[in-house]
Design a protein around this motif. Structure first.
Motif, mmCIF file in Angstrom:
data_model
loop_
_atom_site.group_PDB
_atom_site.id
_atom_site.type_symbol
_atom_site.label_atom_id
_atom_site.label_comp_id
_atom_site.label_asym_id
_atom_site.label_seq_id
_atom_site.Cartn_x
_atom_site.Cartn_y
_atom_site.Cartn_z
ATOM 1 N N ILE A 70 117.908 47.355 -0.388
ATOM 2 C CA ILE A 70 117.502 46.709 -1.935
ATOM 3 C C ILE A 70 117.214 47.998 -2.712
ATOM 4 O O ILE A 70 117.676 48.131 -3.942
ATOM 5 C CB ILE A 70 116.509 45.676 -1.838
ATOM 6 C CG1 ILE A 70 117.200 44.519 -0.769
ATOM 7 C CG2 ILE A 70 116.124 45.340 -3.141
ATOM 8 C CD1 ILE A 70 116.119 43.371 -0.734
ATOM 9 N N ALA A 71 116.580 48.685 -2.349
ATOM 10 C CA ALA A 71 115.913 50.020 -3.199
ATOM 11 C C ALA A 71 115.447 50.939 -2.160
ATOM 12 O O ALA A 71 114.575 50.622 -1.137
ATOM 13 C CB ALA A 71 115.016 49.652 -4.049
ATOM 14 N N MET A 72 115.949 52.231 -2.457
ATOM 15 C CA MET A 72 115.068 53.420 -1.622
ATOM 16 C C MET A 72 114.062 53.991 -2.704
ATOM 17 O O MET A 72 114.154 53.851 -3.847
ATOM 18 C CB MET A 72 116.323 54.123 -1.331
ATOM 19 C CG MET A 72 117.138 53.615 -0.518
ATOM 20 S SD MET A 72 118.370 54.807 0.292
ATOM 21 C CE MET A 72 119.014 55.601 -1.149
ATOM 22 N N VAL A 73 113.053 54.855 -1.914
ATOM 23 C CA VAL A 73 112.057 55.393 -2.867
ATOM 24 C C VAL A 73 111.863 56.880 -2.164
ATOM 25 O O VAL A 73 112.044 57.036 -1.061
ATOM 26 C CB VAL A 73 110.657 54.551 -2.777
ATOM 27 C CG1 VAL A 73 110.065 54.483 -1.219
ATOM 28 C CG2 VAL A 73 109.718 55.408 -3.560
ATOM 29 N N ASP A 74 111.761 57.953 -2.958
ATOM 30 C CA ASP A 74 111.867 59.128 -2.264
ATOM 31 C C ASP A 74 110.535 59.685 -2.289
ATOM 32 O O ASP A 74 109.411 58.915 -2.305
ATOM 33 C CB ASP A 74 112.672 60.208 -3.636
ATOM 34 C CG ASP A 74 111.797 60.247 -4.748
ATOM 35 O OD1 ASP A 74 110.533 59.968 -4.828
ATOM 36 O OD2 ASP A 74 112.246 60.978 -5.565
ATOM 37 N N THR A 75 110.296 60.877 -1.814
ATOM 38 C CA THR A 75 108.914 61.509 -1.463
ATOM 39 C C THR A 75 107.813 61.483 -2.511
ATOM 40 O O THR A 75 106.601 61.648 -2.376
ATOM 41 C CB THR A 75 109.158 62.924 -0.725
ATOM 42 O OG1 THR A 75 109.586 63.701 -1.788
ATOM 43 C CG2 THR A 75 110.070 62.750 0.425
ATOM 44 N N LEU A 76 108.499 61.532 -3.838
ATOM 45 C CA LEU A 76 107.580 61.500 -5.026
ATOM 46 C C LEU A 76 107.310 59.981 -5.678
ATOM 47 O O LEU A 76 106.721 60.143 -6.652
ATOM 48 C CB LEU A 76 107.829 62.600 -5.893
ATOM 49 C CG LEU A 76 108.105 63.767 -5.533
ATOM 50 C CD1 LEU A 76 108.938 64.785 -6.658
ATOM 51 C CD2 LEU A 76 106.854 64.549 -5.085
ATOM 52 N N ALA A 79 111.632 55.148 -7.189
ATOM 53 C CA ALA A 79 112.613 54.352 -6.466
ATOM 54 C C ALA A 79 113.837 54.178 -7.150
ATOM 55 O O ALA A 79 113.873 54.118 -8.528
ATOM 56 C CB ALA A 79 111.661 52.848 -6.738
ATOM 57 N N THR A 80 115.023 53.829 -6.393
ATOM 58 C CA THR A 80 116.196 53.892 -6.937
ATOM 59 C C THR A 80 116.839 52.464 -6.401
ATOM 60 O O THR A 80 116.853 52.172 -5.362
ATOM 61 C CB THR A 80 117.115 54.773 -6.625
ATOM 62 O OG1 THR A 80 116.461 56.023 -7.016
ATOM 63 C CG2 THR A 80 118.586 54.779 -7.062
#
Length: 104
Positions: A70-76, A79-80
């Motif tokens: 559904i959504a990804m989140v990066d190390t910082l 969220a996309t």
């Protein structure tokens, strides 16, 4: 660390004091977000706080999406949106304390 000294005349004694904050809570802001289109982004921030709600500095967080389809989140904490539009973003603390990682 602080050295505390008590003295009277030429006689003194001292002790060391170490203040070690422990994480009691992690606050993620914003508390929720709606992303209208695939690829849209939302920046999240996390703050670690002690039992008295004082911020704890120098803490690193591990960001994890509860549902990367559904959504990804990066190390910082960015969220996309993926093909769907609703997901939760918990922050995991990379704890400097011996109790290890915690998740909220």
């Amino acid at each position: 660390t602080a050295d505390i000294t008590a003295s009277i005349g030429n006689v003194s004694g001292s002790a060391s004091v170490v203040v070690a904050q422990e994480v009691d809570e992690v606050v993620v802001t914003p508390g929720s977000a709606s992303l209208a289109t695939v690829g849209a982004t939302q920046q999240f921030a996390a703050e670690a706080r002690d039992a008295n709600a004082n911020p704890i500095t120098g803490v690193a967080f591990l960001w994890v999406s509860a549902n990367p389809s559904i959504a990804m989140v990066d190390t910082l904490g960015l969220a996309t949106a993926s093909p769907r539009r609703h997901a939760a973003y918990p922050a995991m603390l990379r704890s400097p304390s011996p109790s290890g990682p915690m998740c909220w």
